[in-house]
Design a protein around this motif. Structure first.
Motif, PDB file in Angstrom:
ATOM      1  N   LYS A 150     -24.087   6.658 -22.051  1.00 11.43           N
ATOM      2  CA  LYS A 150     -23.855   6.219 -22.313  1.00 11.43           C
ATOM      3  C   LYS A 150     -22.981   4.994 -21.322  1.00 11.43           C
ATOM      4  O   LYS A 150     -23.319   3.605 -21.851  1.00 11.43           O
ATOM      5  N   THR A 151     -22.676   5.318 -19.905  1.00  8.14           N
ATOM      6  CA  THR A 151     -22.288   4.122 -19.470  1.00  8.14           C
ATOM      7  C   THR A 151     -23.448   3.028 -19.005  1.00  8.14           C
ATOM      8  O   THR A 151     -23.056   1.860 -19.161  1.00  8.14           O
ATOM      9  N   ILE A 152     -24.869   4.186 -19.165  1.00 10.10           N
ATOM     10  CA  ILE A 152     -25.329   3.178 -18.840  1.00 10.10           C
ATOM     11  C   ILE A 152     -26.230   2.040 -19.863  1.00 10.10           C
ATOM     12  O   ILE A 152     -26.224   0.528 -19.558  1.00 10.10           O
ATOM     13  N   GLU A 153     -25.706   2.323 -21.091  1.00  7.33           N
ATOM     14  CA  GLU A 153     -26.000   1.835 -22.383  1.00  7.33           C
ATOM     15  C   GLU A 153     -24.861   0.631 -22.334  1.00  7.33           C
ATOM     16  O   GLU A 153     -25.095  -0.802 -22.440  1.00  7.33           O
ATOM     17  N   VAL A 154     -24.201   0.581 -22.313  1.00 10.48           N
ATOM     18  CA  VAL A 154     -22.835  -0.352 -22.381  1.00 10.48           C
ATOM     19  C   VAL A 154     -22.943  -1.280 -21.326  1.00 10.48           C
ATOM     20  O   VAL A 154     -23.221  -2.433 -21.655  1.00 10.48           O
ATOM     21  N   ILE A 155     -22.772  -0.851 -19.982  1.00  7.49           N
ATOM     22  CA  ILE A 155     -23.663  -2.007 -19.112  1.00  7.49           C
ATOM     23  C   ILE A 155     -24.050  -2.197 -19.199  1.00  7.49           C
ATOM     24  O   ILE A 155     -24.231  -3.989 -18.860  1.00  7.49           O
ATOM     25  N   SER A 156     -25.293  -1.877 -19.412  1.00  8.70           N
ATOM     26  CA  SER A 156     -27.168  -2.368 -19.624  1.00  8.70           C
ATOM     27  C   SER A 156     -26.449  -4.198 -20.662  1.00  8.70           C
ATOM     28  O   SER A 156     -27.375  -4.244 -20.436  1.00  8.70           O
ATOM     29  N   SER A 157     -26.703  -3.221 -21.942  1.00  6.25           N
ATOM     30  CA  SER A 157     -26.493  -4.845 -23.039  1.00  6.25           C
ATOM     31  C   SER A 157     -25.911  -5.649 -22.437  1.00  6.25           C
ATOM     32  O   SER A 157     -25.964  -6.994 -22.742  1.00  6.25           O
TER      33      SER A 157
ATOM     34  N   PRO B  99     -33.047  -9.893 -18.025  1.00  4.55           N
ATOM     35  CA  PRO B  99     -33.276  -8.098 -17.118  1.00  4.55           C
ATOM     36  C   PRO B  99     -34.519  -6.984 -17.433  1.00  4.55           C
ATOM     37  O   PRO B  99     -33.910  -6.192 -19.070  1.00  4.55           O
ATOM     38  N   THR B 100     -35.353  -6.612 -16.747  1.00  2.15           N
ATOM     39  CA  THR B 100     -35.421  -5.356 -17.908  1.00  2.15           C
ATOM     40  C   THR B 100     -35.207  -4.032 -15.997  1.00  2.15           C
ATOM     41  O   THR B 100     -35.074  -4.373 -15.025  1.00  2.15           O
ATOM     42  N   LEU B 101     -33.625  -3.115 -16.580  1.00  2.00           N
ATOM     43  CA  LEU B 101     -33.464  -2.157 -15.744  1.00  2.00           C
ATOM     44  C   LEU B 101     -33.746  -0.649 -15.928  1.00  2.00           C
ATOM     45  O   LEU B 101     -34.035  -0.423 -16.912  1.00  2.00           O
TER      46      LEU B 101
END
Length: 102
Positions: free
Chosen positions: A68-75, A86-88
């Motif tokens: 969930k953290t990854i999803e929020v920061i990435s978006s 960016p592709t993370l």
């Protein structure tokens, strides 16, 4: 559990500042030159910028909250850095699982 990635860009410091400023209106954030920390309710993200990349490390108690953290920061990074597309590729430290957040 932790997951980390990097985004190769010459604008790392600018994106770090933009992310910290944006989230600073909603959650606790620390920001200094070259580094920052965003504390979401379900996890945190450490950010480090240098001349060639923005490094991100997400930390949370379990994989679901790290995701969930990854999803929020990435978006948000994808929105702020849309010109660079960016592709993370996130790498989890507690297992060999790897995920691409697009």
């Amino acid at each position: 559990m932790n997951a980390s990635t990097y985004f190769k860009t010459e604008n790392a410091e600018r994106y770090l500042g933009t992310l910290c400023k944006h989230f600073g209106h909603k959650v606790p954030v620390t920001h200094e030159a070259g580094c920052g920390r965003i504390e979401l309710p379900f996890g945190q993200c450490m950010l480090r910028a240098d001349a060639s990349a923005l490094n991100l490390t997400a930390t949370a108690p379990d994989k679901a909250q790290v995701d969930k953290t990854i999803e929020v920061i990435s978006s948000h990074l994808e929105r702020f850095a849309f010109r660079e597309n960016p592709t993370l590729d996130w790498t989890y430290s507690d297992s060999s699982v790897s995920s691409t957040a697009a």
